[in-house]
Structures are given as structure tokens and as C-alpha cells.
Scaffold this active site. Sequence first.
Site, PDB file in Angstrom:
ATOM      1  N   GLY A 190       8.641  -1.284   2.052  1.00 22.26           N
ATOM      2  CA  GLY A 190       7.573  -0.288   1.914  1.00 22.26           C
ATOM      3  C   GLY A 190       7.394   0.593   3.134  1.00 22.26           C
ATOM      4  N   ALA A 191       6.144   0.906   3.428  1.00 23.71           N
ATOM      5  CA  ALA A 191       5.831   1.781   4.543  1.00 23.71           C
ATOM      6  C   ALA A 191       4.497   1.342   5.131  1.00 23.71           C
ATOM      7  CB  ALA A 191       5.756   3.231   4.074  1.00 23.71           C
ATOM      8  N   HIS A 215       0.370   8.649   0.434  1.00 24.83           N
ATOM      9  CA  HIS A 215      -0.411   7.405   0.512  1.00 24.83           C
ATOM     10  C   HIS A 215      -0.631   7.014   1.978  1.00 24.83           C
ATOM     11  CE1 HIS A 215      -1.255   3.073  -0.754  1.00 24.83           C
ATOM     12  NE2 HIS A 215      -0.969   2.951   0.531  1.00 24.83           N
ATOM     13  N   GLU A 216       0.459   6.962   2.728  1.00 25.54           N
ATOM     14  CA  GLU A 216       0.334   6.552   4.141  1.00 25.54           C
ATOM     15  C   GLU A 216      -0.498   7.573   4.900  1.00 25.54           C
ATOM     16  OE1 GLU A 216       1.175   3.604   4.528  1.00 25.54           O
ATOM     17  OE2 GLU A 216       2.474   3.424   2.767  1.00 25.54           O
ATOM     18  N   GLU A 229       1.037   2.466   7.577  1.00 22.98           N
ATOM     19  CA  GLU A 229       0.251   3.626   7.988  1.00 22.98           C
ATOM     20  C   GLU A 229      -0.145   3.604   9.455  1.00 22.98           C
ATOM     21  OE1 GLU A 229      -0.731   1.216   5.795  1.00 22.98           O
ATOM     22  OE2 GLU A 229      -2.856   0.727   6.017  1.00 22.98           O
ATOM     23  N   ASN A 230       0.784   3.317  10.366  1.00 23.84           N
ATOM     24  CA  ASN A 230       0.421   3.337  11.775  1.00 23.84           C
ATOM     25  C   ASN A 230      -0.089   4.729  12.147  1.00 23.84           C
ATOM     26  OD1 ASN A 230       1.515   0.637  12.146  1.00 23.84           O
ATOM     27  ND2 ASN A 230       3.483   1.638  11.791  1.00 23.84           N
TER      28      ASN A 230
HETATM   29 ZN    ZN Z   1      -1.382   1.477   1.910  1.00 22.77          ZN
END
Ligand code: ZN
Length: 816
Positions: free
Chosen positions: A267-268, A301-302, A270-271
Site C-alpha cells: 500500500g502507501a 487518499h494519502e 501518509e507521512n
Molecule cells: Zn489511509
Amino acid sequence: MTDPSSPASLTEEEARTRAALIEIERYDISVDLRQLLEGERWLASSSVSFTCRRPGATTFVDVVGEVVSARLNDVELDVSSHAAGRLPLPPLEADNTLVVSSVQADTGSGNAILRTVDPQDKLVYVWSSFEPDGAKRAWACFDQPDLKAVHGFQVSAPAEWSVVSNCPPEVVLDRDDGGRLWVFEDTPRLSTYVVVVNAGPFHELREQRGGHSLGLHCRQSLRPYLERDAEELFRVTEQGLAFFEERFAQPFPQERFDQVFVPDMGGAMENWGCVTWSDSVLWRTPPTYAQRQLVATVLLHEMAHMWFGDLVTMRWWDDIWLNEAFASFAATWAAVSATEYADGWASFLTGRQLSAYLMDMGPASHPIRNPVPDVDHAMASFDHITYAKGQAVLHQLMAYVTEERFVEGLRRYFAGHAWGNATLADLMRAIGDASGRDLAAWTESWLDRAGTDTLSLVGTTLLASSPDGGEPRRHALRIGSYTRTPAGLEQIGDLRVETAGTTTQLLDLPVADLHLLNDGDLTFASVRTDESSLQTLLAHAASLPEPVNRALAVGTAWDMLLKGELSTGDVLDCLLNVLASEQSPGVVEPGLALALQAAEQWSPTVLIPRRLARLAAVVVARADEPEHRHAALRTLAWSASTPEHFELLDAAAEGDFDLAWRTMVRRASLGRYDEGAVQALAEQDPNPEAYLRAYGVVAARPVAEAKAEVWEHFWRDRTIPAGPPAQEFAKCFWRPVQHELMVSWAHRYLDEIEALSGEGLLAAGTKVRAMQPTTCDQAWLDRAQDLADAESTIPIVRSGLLQAVDTLTRVLDART
Ligand SMILES: [Zn+2]
């Protein structure tokens, strides 16, 4: 030193106590990555400045790994008391400085930190990803979301590496003892789980767009793919930032916004200012519309988390659902409003929303909002209920209060809580105040109860019911009325309804051939229109004017299949009718995926070849349309059976490695495996991960020895990255038509789960979900249920097993 691999899970009670006691001013964190070029050790020194509201009281700091030394207010601490990931602190003063030096040697398992070596050029890359409590593996910190602080990073790295963190580097200096020192600007006040250090010899692209400096980074071997997609990534990033800045009335306060694509990450994440992604989304062959749409949606999304999550952070993990549901909702909202992906709601309905309906009707369901007694439980909530049902319910909330007032509420929320923490109650109060509606009952009914309401039309009465027998939720929805004309269904009525209780009279419902309940898909409900409307819907869905309503027709048929109210054959008829002419690319691909599932997994083994042939006939025809050719050929590669099919595929696969691999998978699954051809293709394919495609071909063979060979790759070698590659591999492996052979592997899957240990929880859960069997027998269902019920089964695995048992029970029912 106690076993560093088993840190205690922070409880909500402990977090509350600690947050009441201390406040963190800042972290100054030095990280030394130079040993990672050749070795495995991540070195860190964390200096924490914090105040204590009750001097003399004690607490603990979180740190997992080897603690080399620790000093509190210039007094050396005895580090032998370090246990279970916690270092107890002696009585605190009003103002404190804690300095802890630590070493993390576990940089190869992907638990918060991963050091990877590119198989092609042997270059080393290191990434970090901390949600929910991985920061303590990298350095000492008070690892809970409501202790936010400024972070100042200094990172020493090999000379040839670049380092990417939340904020831009202030200065990069050569070090006398080798390598370079990267000194970063201070972050704003951030939670410990959204800070990041990524490093390696990245390829970097940077452009100035819309007042922001946008950076993209990837490993050297993927450079051509990043360059191919860069324009679209920059464009969607710019469109998204502008959309959220306007809708939330809060500019993204930092000029720089970076996105780093890294290997072997699921996934990814959100830093803040530095989103870290799995680089499997830099597709190795030109992506389809759905793949590009997926990337745009994840990107948005991020990005939404920069506001919802990073700027305003949940106080505790019990609101993780809100964090994820909001970001997912906001991503589709932004995609539809500000990018080329205008059919985003139709795609969402045909894809993830159907997964949410399925989960919500089974034992793995839970209320959207759940108590989270400790951090380990937070991860169990990362599922279709959290993301997709939560997203649909927020979409319903916007319909319920109107978009204008919803936006006004959000603006108040962000303004009132910027750089702090908040709860669901704060959000609902802001939206309630802006809309002039009391949302207390709405919140309780939608968020604290599991299950999906059913809305049924009987005559001119709309009936609502809840599966738990309780008072149904209030639904704001539209009922479209359509009449049949030679040109297709024509809309003659659009009734806006807000239900209350079980019965709503529809006085203004016109006479029509079709009353479409939930027109536009504004609410989350199982809908059953009247019998004559249903027949019109199933037969003529293809001629509904809006893509989202054609998706709604398909979704309704699928819901009836899951509940045993429609046969697989009838559902396939409806799907193939729509797919024969569907023009919206956002409906075509998820629709084809459903049709393939219906024809294979949901059909008795003997009927699979015939049903696949019907699907193949539809996609062969669609392959002549340039806009749909790509998706059609991919589906043909799962369903081909005749020499003509293979001729078409082979011709189209000239210069298209992806299609060539898919065609080879299909041949192998039909018993026509050609080892020499696989080797030849692997040599020609420039993708550094072409070996994964070769695994897929072997996996598809109807031969036990072949299954055994690739099984080891999935469970033990760590050569199959999480995310899309693992899902693609699983699809090749679990061929429903090989039912007899697959049952024994379904049992082997349970053996593997029983033996799982020592891995990150998320990694384990991802594997369990990715490799879920598509077929089984009754003994498997019983055994999987027992395993789910066992006390030693961790929550994320339990939920995956319960979901598998429920889905496969429905599948077995549909097949008989
Ligand atoms: Zn998320």
C-alpha cells in the site's frame, strides 16, 4: 535485554495516563544509515524535550531494539531495566531532556523499517513506515498519536544516497568520517507515526506546480516507468492539492510535497509531506484505465490524510476507521470533482463497495466504530468495513446534510483543531452545527451497529429493515423512475426521499417500468425494488443513462447472488448484457472482474468452461474498440479456450510483455506449460521483476509439484512483494477449475497460518488475505472456523479467516 521482538502493546488506558502526564516539545533525532550499505544496523539517537505536569511522577519511553545508552536530565539511566519495548524513566522534573541511543538490527523483515536490495542492479534502499507504532523500532519516542511534537532530523547516509524525509533538507554536508549528513528543516507538530526517513540512490523528478515543489522518487531500475507516469502523477497531485486546499479552506502549509516509491511495501503511507508508496504501482507494462484510476485514488487518499490524520489527528486508534474512511471518501470525491476520473463513484460501487457489502453480511463484520483497547487491535480494523463501508457512509452523510453544509462543517473542524488531536464527536459537532441538524442519533445508528439495512419497494411503500431487528437507519436517497423506449430506459421521475422508521409512503411515485432505488448510489443499503422493476433492471440495465446506475444494477444482482436470491447464471446474464455495450471505463474493468468471478469461482466446475466461453465471446467483440481493448484482452487471457482466442492473444502480445505473460498463464492452467517459452520471455522482458511473472505461470499449472515449488516462494523466500504482485500471484495459483487439486492446498494454507509467527502483524494479515483460497471443502470450512475461534489467533488473522469461511460457504451454496 529482554526479547526485543515482543514489545508490549500500548493500551488506551496507558496512553491516556501518559498523555495526561507529559507534553512533548520536540524530538531531535540523529539517524546513522551508513552501516546499512553493507550491513543491517540502523543507529539512532533520540533527544526528547518534554514537560511533566506532575513533577516526581514516572512513566516510560518506547524503544524496541538494543538500547545502547540513555540519559535523563544529564543523569545516566540503567538500561538493564529495558523490557518489552519500554524503558522506565525515573521521577520526572517539570522540564526534561531525555537522550536515548539505540540500534535496530531487524531491518530485513519489513517491520517498520526495511532494507532492500534491488535484484537487478544490487543497489540498496531503505524505507520506514511506522503506522501504528513502528517509530519506537527506529528510535526512542512516546509512541502514541496524541503526543505530537516538532521533529528535527539529521541523517548520516552513504555518499551516493539521497535521503527524503517529511521536510526539505536545510543543508547536506560531507562528513569527515565518510558519507554525508542531511540536516532537515523542523517538521510542524506531528504524531510519531507520520514521520519518515527514506534513503537510497533514488532517481528523482521534481516540478513546480500550483505553488508547490512536487518530488517523485523511485529506485534506479524503475526509472523508465516513473518517467512514463510522471506527468499524470504531477497533474493529479496538483489537482488534488488545489481541491483540498479550497474545500478544507486550509492551504497545505509546506511548499514541498514528495512521493517516494519503494520496493516490497504494502500500500502507501501518509507521512507528512512525504508519502511513501509501494513501487508495484509503477506498472511494468502500460497501465489500464483501472490501474491508473487506482493510482490516482491512492494518491488522493494519502493526500487527504495531510489534513485528516496529520494536521488533525485522532486522539486514539479507536478513530482509525474515521481516519481511513474519511481519506477514502475524500479521494473519490476529489477524483470525481477535480480529475479526469469522473466515474469514480461507479468504479467504487462495482469494486470496493461490493466487498464491503459482502463483509457486512458475514461474521467478520463489526460496527464501523469499535473500541480499540490496545494498539495491536488497531490493525484488525484495516478492512473493507473501515475503508469502504466507512467511505460509503460518509458519502451518505454528505447527501444527508448537503455538500455545502458538509464542507462548512469540515472547514470549522480543521480550523478548530489544526495541529492538535480530535475525536469523532468533534467532527460530528462541527458538521451538526454547520447543518443545523443534531447528528447524535445518526452517528449511533450508522457507526455503532454492524450490518446493512434493506430497502424494499412494495407498491408505493418504501420498507426499511435492519438485520439486527433494530430501528432502521435514516437514509437520504433518490428513487429514479424510468420508462422503456426504443432508445433504452428514459428517466421520467427523480424522487428525493429521507426515510424515517420502517415505512415511508411515496406519494409522488410516477407509473414507470423501473423504479431504481438508491439512484445515484447515495446511501449504503441492500435495495430490492418491486418484482416487475427487477425484471426490467436485470434485462435492460445496459440502457440506463448513468454509469453509476448501471453499476448499481450490477451491484444489486451481485448482492442477490451472495444471498442466494439469484442464480449465478442469471447474474452472469445481467453482467454480460451490461458489459457487451458499457462505455464507461470505470465500470468495464471491475465489471469484467465480477463476470470472471461469476463464471469461475461461483460456478460448478463442470460449467466453468462453457461460462468462460460466453465471457470470451463478449470480450473478443470489445477488443475491437480502442478504448476498451486493453481491458478486454486481459480478460480474454483469463478465459481463452479456442485456437482463435489464442491467435488473437498471441498477435496482440507482440511487444506487450504483460499480455504475453497472461497468455502463458492461461496456457499453463490448461496444461500447456512450456518451460523453454517461459525462460525465453523472462529473458526478453526488461521488468526487473519478470521472475514474478514466471512464478505466476508455474503457479497456474494443474500439477501438484508446480504448486509446491511456488508455494515456498510465497510463504518463505520473501520474493513475492505484498500488494498487487501478491494478489496477482494468488489469482494464478488458485484456479477454481482445478478444484480437486486446490482443496489440498487450501488445507496447506491453514497449516501455514497455524505456523505464522515473528512477522509484523500487518505483513501476516496481508499474506493471509492475499492468499485466501477461492475453493475448499466442508472439512476446510470447519477447520478454518476452529482456527479463527482459537484464542492464540491474532485479531487480523481471525478476521481474515472469518471472512474466508463466510465467502466460501456462499460460494459452495451457489455452486450446488
Ligand atoms: Zn489511509
